[in-house]
Write a protein that holds these residues in place. Sequence first.
Motif, PDB file in Angstrom:
ATOM      1  N   GLU A 121      26.764   7.499 -16.350  1.00 65.64           N
ATOM      2  CA  GLU A 121      26.437   6.941 -17.662  1.00 65.64           C
ATOM      3  C   GLU A 121      25.853   5.543 -17.503  1.00 65.64           C
ATOM      4  OE1 GLU A 121      25.343   6.569 -20.971  1.00 65.64           O
ATOM      5  OE2 GLU A 121      26.808   8.207 -21.142  1.00 65.64           O
ATOM      6  N   ILE A 122      24.603   5.369 -17.935  1.00 65.76           N
ATOM      7  CA  ILE A 122      23.981   4.048 -17.879  1.00 65.76           C
ATOM      8  C   ILE A 122      23.595   3.571 -19.278  1.00 65.76           C
ATOM      9  CG2 ILE A 122      23.122   4.393 -15.531  1.00 65.76           C
ATOM     10  CD1 ILE A 122      20.339   4.875 -16.730  1.00 65.76           C
ATOM     11  N   GLY A 123      23.972   4.343 -20.291  1.00 68.43           N
ATOM     12  CA  GLY A 123      23.676   3.959 -21.665  1.00 68.43           C
ATOM     13  C   GLY A 123      24.780   3.104 -22.251  1.00 68.43           C
ATOM     14  N   LYS A 124      24.659   2.842 -23.541  1.00 66.36           N
ATOM     15  CA  LYS A 124      25.625   1.975 -24.197  1.00 66.36           C
ATOM     16  C   LYS A 124      25.635   2.269 -25.691  1.00 66.36           C
ATOM     17  CE  LYS A 124      26.865  -2.945 -24.541  1.00 66.36           C
ATOM     18  NZ  LYS A 124      26.434  -4.333 -24.212  1.00 66.36           N
ATOM     19  N   GLY A 125      26.822   2.270 -26.284  1.00 66.74           N
ATOM     20  CA  GLY A 125      26.934   2.441 -27.725  1.00 66.74           C
ATOM     21  C   GLY A 125      26.540   3.835 -28.179  1.00 66.74           C
ATOM     22  N   PRO A 126      25.730   3.920 -29.244  1.00 65.90           N
ATOM     23  CA  PRO A 126      25.398   5.223 -29.830  1.00 65.90           C
ATOM     24  C   PRO A 126      24.359   6.024 -29.053  1.00 65.90           C
ATOM     25  CG  PRO A 126      24.271   3.489 -31.022  1.00 65.90           C
ATOM     26  CD  PRO A 126      25.165   2.802 -30.026  1.00 65.90           C
ATOM     27  N   ILE A 127      23.830   5.467 -27.964  1.00 67.85           N
ATOM     28  CA  ILE A 127      22.861   6.194 -27.140  1.00 67.85           C
ATOM     29  C   ILE A 127      23.441   6.378 -25.742  1.00 67.85           C
ATOM     30  CG2 ILE A 127      20.530   6.273 -26.203  1.00 67.85           C
ATOM     31  CD1 ILE A 127      19.594   4.490 -28.425  1.00 67.85           C
ATOM     32  N   SER A 128      23.547   7.627 -25.326  1.00 68.88           N
ATOM     33  CA  SER A 128      24.069   7.944 -23.994  1.00 68.88           C
ATOM     34  C   SER A 128      22.917   8.343 -23.085  1.00 68.88           C
ATOM     35  CB  SER A 128      25.080   9.093 -24.092  1.00 68.88           C
ATOM     36  OG  SER A 128      25.407   9.588 -22.803  1.00 68.88           O
ATOM     37  N   TYR A 129      22.865   7.703 -21.908  1.00 73.93           N
ATOM     38  CA  TYR A 129      21.907   8.078 -20.872  1.00 73.93           C
ATOM     39  C   TYR A 129      22.714   8.476 -19.641  1.00 73.93           C
ATOM     40  CZ  TYR A 129      18.476   5.455 -23.669  1.00 73.93           C
ATOM     41  OH  TYR A 129      17.673   4.982 -24.675  1.00 73.93           O
ATOM     42  N   ARG A 130      22.787   9.757 -19.347  1.00 76.29           N
ATOM     43  CA  ARG A 130      23.530  10.218 -18.173  1.00 76.29           C
ATOM     44  C   ARG A 130      22.530  10.556 -17.076  1.00 76.29           C
ATOM     45  NH1 ARG A 130      27.402  14.757 -19.158  1.00 76.29           N
ATOM     46  NH2 ARG A 130      28.422  13.870 -17.325  1.00 76.29           N
ATOM     47  N   GLN A 131      22.591   9.775 -16.017  1.00 83.58           N
ATOM     48  CA  GLN A 131      21.598   9.838 -14.945  1.00 83.58           C
ATOM     49  C   GLN A 131      22.063  10.742 -13.805  1.00 83.58           C
ATOM     50  OE1 GLN A 131      19.445   6.167 -13.363  1.00 83.58           O
ATOM     51  NE2 GLN A 131      20.987   6.490 -11.782  1.00 83.58           N
ATOM     52  N   ILE A 132      21.121  11.495 -13.249  1.00 79.95           N
ATOM     53  CA  ILE A 132      21.421  12.304 -12.066  1.00 79.95           C
ATOM     54  C   ILE A 132      21.382  11.397 -10.844  1.00 79.95           C
ATOM     55  CG2 ILE A 132      20.694  14.228 -10.619  1.00 79.95           C
ATOM     56  CD1 ILE A 132      19.483  15.535 -13.048  1.00 79.95           C
ATOM     57  N   GLY A 133      22.541  11.167 -10.240  1.00 77.36           N
ATOM     58  CA  GLY A 133      22.632  10.311  -9.058  1.00 77.36           C
ATOM     59  C   GLY A 133      22.887   8.865  -9.417  1.00 77.36           C
ATOM     60  N   ASP A 134      23.791   8.229  -8.679  1.00 72.65           N
ATOM     61  CA  ASP A 134      24.087   6.821  -8.939  1.00 72.65           C
ATOM     62  C   ASP A 134      23.256   5.896  -8.072  1.00 72.65           C
ATOM     63  OD1 ASP A 134      25.271   7.492  -6.558  1.00 72.65           O
ATOM     64  OD2 ASP A 134      27.098   6.333  -6.891  1.00 72.65           O
ATOM     65  N   ASN A 135      22.563   6.446  -7.083  1.00 68.50           N
ATOM     66  CA  ASN A 135      21.769   5.639  -6.162  1.00 68.50           C
ATOM     67  C   ASN A 135      20.343   6.173  -6.135  1.00 68.50           C
ATOM     68  OD1 ASN A 135      20.629   4.206  -4.080  1.00 68.50           O
ATOM     69  ND2 ASN A 135      21.985   4.982  -2.487  1.00 68.50           N
ATOM     70  N   LEU A 136      19.429   5.446  -6.778  1.00 67.98           N
ATOM     71  CA  LEU A 136      18.028   5.867  -6.809  1.00 67.98           C
ATOM     72  C   LEU A 136      17.184   5.071  -5.822  1.00 67.98           C
ATOM     73  CD1 LEU A 136      17.408   6.349 -10.647  1.00 67.98           C
ATOM     74  CD2 LEU A 136      18.177   8.010  -8.949  1.00 67.98           C
ATOM     75  N   PHE A 137      17.845   4.378  -4.897  1.00 68.03           N
ATOM     76  CA  PHE A 137      17.114   3.573  -3.920  1.00 68.03           C
ATOM     77  C   PHE A 137      16.200   4.473  -3.094  1.00 68.03           C
ATOM     78  CE2 PHE A 137      16.493   1.281   0.057  1.00 68.03           C
ATOM     79  CZ  PHE A 137      16.150   0.027  -0.421  1.00 68.03           C
ATOM     80  N   GLY A 138      14.910   4.154  -3.098  1.00 67.46           N
ATOM     81  CA  GLY A 138      13.943   4.937  -2.344  1.00 67.46           C
ATOM     82  C   GLY A 138      13.466   6.186  -3.055  1.00 67.46           C
TER      83      GLY A 138
END
Length: 220
Positions: A121-138
């Motif tokens: 979860e990288i969103g906040k409040g009334p908007i949720s953004y659930r990202q695939i993977g916690d490390n997008l480096f590279g």
Amino acid sequence: MISDAEQVLFFVCLSHCISWIEFDTVSIFRTTSTPVTAMSVDIGNRLRHVRLMHNLSQRELAKRAGVTNSTISLIESNASNPSVGALKRILDGIPIGLAEFFSFEPERPRKAFYAAEELVEIGKGPISYRQIGDNLFGRSLQILKECYQPGADTGKVLLVHEGEEGGIVLSGRLEVTVDDERRILGPGDAYYFESRRPHRFRCVGPVPCEVISACTPPTF
């Protein structure tokens, strides 16, 4: 033999020297305009990784650092080379020091599959953004499962960043504004545009809106 008085004088002088060095170092970081390109191969990916590690959106980091959202976006996409002073100002908003920022080297992710509960979860409040993977480096692609509560809005200030993005509405109704064009999308409808074009998202209707989206490079 060194007398007690001489020892005291030595440590007093040493203390003043250390204080001067610390002050001078900070001054250099604050005033230099030398780009940091030569100091690191990939400032953008490194900054993005650190920001996500601290669960900060580009907008939140920009607010903390006192810079524009587009400044963070341009740096993370390696379209802009910040000076050491500018980079330090941004890192102070996380906060993380320059030495720590340049010292760590995130491992490139090798995982291929993710369970539903592993989405970050990288969103906040009334908007949720659930990202695939916690490390997008590279990585070159960011994939999100988005959920907008009724009335949720990305804000009156339109979003602008580097890259391209697209998405498909799964449920609910999403109002999407790109430049001066506005559309209300329902289940099965989609959008795809260059992210540098000013854009905005808003959930319309009485039920939440779910979207699967992708952004390349990961500049959101």
